[in-house]
Design an enzyme around this catalytic site. Structure first.
Site, PDB file in Angstrom:
ATOM      1  CB  SER A   1      -1.636  92.875  79.384  1.00  0.00           C
ATOM      2  OG  SER A   1      -3.036  92.699  79.558  1.00  0.00           O
TER       3      SER A   1
ATOM      4  CB  SER B   1      -4.115  92.253  82.438  1.00  0.00           C
ATOM      5  OG  SER B   1      -3.010  91.445  82.166  1.00  0.00           O
TER       6      SER B   1
ATOM      7  CE  LYS C   1      -5.409  94.713  77.377  1.00  0.00           C
ATOM      8  NZ  LYS C   1      -5.439  93.843  78.576  1.00  0.00           N
TER       9      LYS C   1
END
Lengths: 95, 493
Positions: B159, B183, B79
């Site tokens: 997210s 998330s 990420k």
């Protein structure tokens, strides 16, 4: 909850975000809705309740007072939008 | 040999160890898959050289007869909230465009030390603020899933939406995620994969771009529970560079996996039966209850009375911490600078931040600034922290009666991109089931449970006691074995 565009501009100023009058007009109801949503917390009886400071019990650690890092000036400056003579540079602040 | 990109972490690890295929073959297969999946917009940066270098180390070690590292031969996605030395890290924000970290985050460093390679940096909601991946400055991530006969792009969740989309599309076998209010879990649920947020403090936050420091926690996302356990073992561990890191040994979670829940009690929080919950979610929840009963667990109803106040408390605490954390983006030390003609320092700050931050980030910074401003601090922030104490206490009391909790992960299946972006509060409600455990710092995971009427994945959430990741993983495994979830997105990209 109603938020005035003037309040939005004041908060944006505190947050150092430039906004136009039109943006403040648009943001005012949005922020008002969000603040209205979070205001329901006011109805919770929290008398005698301590505010949370650490979610998982932990203790603050101390370490020996010795230098463990440093000598990385060029790395620190590597991403500076503007760096000169080994310093970060900014617009003139003293007339 | 089946397609290597269909394999998960354990299968790749074991296959490389056993010489069934080389790490190079695995890396090549995933690198090609990533390169061919541009329409998903899951990757912000591709790093094939990193993955190939790690593969070479694994293959050379095997050829030399050395013991292979725990993740040798496994290429993963990172990420783009984790700083990676020498590889652009932007948190999907324009303000960090061009930022190349000179150091490595502890979690990513731990993964490289365990032998993993990096396929690339994954797209996300800007500064991890969002539940649909629509706030990225570099475009939406598109879910590999679609409704039947409909090409409308669906949200991969957020997210960690680049992570979820990439795993579901078989672009990587596993990825890192971060979870501040859901998330990891909500995107995992949206695409039919598994993800765990460990106890706050298990994974170091050092080098993770900060959003809300008292909530932010890294965790793995992968195809199944075992793969999450393997990844989490590599990611977790004490780090003196993070003041909130827990100084505890990392348990052998994979070795401890056990789906036999006899003697365990599973709590069902009655407050999670929210108004307007789709019947399919209710039905799946009941199915999950039956599965855990079948695994030997006893089911007990529990109460978490302050549940409805979790979201409003979160939307004070998280923006307040964000407004403070994001003060560092000033156009001086890193990232973008906007200097209007003749502008002074203050004007430069304001212009830089106006240009660099996206709308949702600005909204949250301003909410945070407002609730922390003089005269409002006690009414908002202190009150929210008190409510947070009450929410944590609710969980403590519930855990006197049970070992883990079972809930749905999200109140709906994936929605069409754009459907909720006009109404911030509708978007925030997506996290109604995940936020409370974040506020309490508890370990929680999402496992795929089934599909809705459109064939879209739905997730079940297991929440555990502090530090009881094993209990969470074991209940997750019991669900996984009974759900037999095999649905996958049909390739259209």
């Amino acid at each position: 909850m109603s938020v005035e565009p003037a309040t939005v501009k004041r908060v944006a100023g505190l947050a150092r975000i430039a906004i136009t009058d039109a943006e403040a007009e648009k943001l005012a109801p949005e922020l008002g809705n969000i603040l209205g949503f979070i205001e329901q917390l006011g109805e919770v009886d929290t008398s005698g309740v301590e505010p949370m400071t650490a979610v998982i019990p932990n203790h603050l650690r101390l370490r020996d007072d010795v230098v463990t890092d440093g000598d990385v000036r060029d790395k620190v400056l590597a991403n500076a939008p503007q760096g000169e003579h080994g310093f970060f540079t900014v617009p003139k602040v003293i007339e | 040999m089946s397609n290597l990109t269909d394999l998960g972490v354990a299968a790749i690890r074991d296959g490389v160890r056993g010489g069934e295929f080389s790490a190079r073959d695995v890396a090549d297969a995933f690198i090609d898959a990533v390169a061919a999946a541009k329409p998903l917009n899951a990757f912000l940066v591709e790093t094939p050289d990193h993955a190939l270098a790690a593969a070479k180390v694994a293959d050379d070690a095997r050829a030399a007869g050395e013991t292979l590292k725990p993740l040798a031969g496994v290429p993963i996605g990172m990420k783009d909230l984790f700083c990676t030395r020498g590889v652009e890290t932007t948190a999907a924000s324009g303000i960090l465009k061009g930022f190349v970290p000179q150091y490595e985050s502890t979690v990513s460093g731990n993964l490289w030390n365990a032998g993993a390679g990096m396929l690339g940096k994954l797209n996300l909601d800007q500064f991890a603020m969002g539940s649909s991946n629509e706030t990225s400055a570099f475009g939406n991530v598109i879910s590999p899933w679609r409704r039947p006969g409909d090409t409308a792009p669906l949200a991969p969740g957020g997210s960690s939406g680049g992570s979820s989309a990439a795993i579901a599309a078989r672009l990587c076998p596993a990825a890192t995620g971060t979870d501040t209010g859901g998330s990891i879990r909500q995107p995992a649920a949206f695409v039919g994969i598994t993800g765990i947020k460990p106890t706050y403090g298990r994974c170091s936050r050092y080098g993770v771009v900060a959003f809300a420091s008292s909530l932010d926690q890294a965790g793995p996302m992968a195809h199944d529970v075992r793969d999450c356990a393997i990844m989490l073992e590599a990611m977790a561990g004490f780090d003196p560079k993070d003041a909130t890191s827990l100084d505890l040994p990392v348990p052998a979670w994979e070795a401890g996996l056990n789906a036999d829940l006899r003697g365990k009690r599973v709590g069902i929080p009655k407050e999670y039966r929210v108004d307007g919950m789709p019947a399919e979610i209710e039905a799946l929840w009941q199915q999950g209850i039956d599965w855990l009963k079948d695994a030997g667990a006893e089911i007990v109803e529990v109460s978490l009375p302050h549940t409805k106040y979790a979201l409003p408390a979160y939307y004070i605490i998280a923006p307040a911490e964000a407004s403070s954390n994001l003060a560092r983006y000033d156009g001086v030390r890193y990232g973008q600078r906007v200097l209007p003609d003749g502008a002074g320092l203050q004007d430069m700050y304001a212009a830089t931040r106006a240009a660099g931050f996206g709308d949702e980030v600005k909204r949250r910074i301003m909410i945070g600034t407002y609730v922390l401003s003089a005269g409002f601090y006690d009414a908002y922030y202190t009150q929210a922290q008190k409510v947070r104490t009450l929410i944590a206490r609710d969980f403590e009391q519930a855990f006197e009666q049970c070992d883990v909790l079972l809930t749905p992960t999200a109140p709906s299946a994936a929605f069409v991109l754009g459907e909720k972006s006009a109404d911030p509060i509708a978007m925030y409600l997506n996290d109604v089931f995940t936020v409370p455990s974040s506020l309490a710092g508890l370990p929680a995971m999402s496992v795929p449970g089934g599909v809705d009427k459109d064939g879209l994945p739905l997730g079940l959430q297991v929440i555990g006691k502090p530090l009881d990741e094993q209990g969470v993983l074991n209940a997750g495994l019991a669900l996984e074995q009974r759900a037999g979830f095999v649905a996958r997105a049909e390739k259209w990209w």
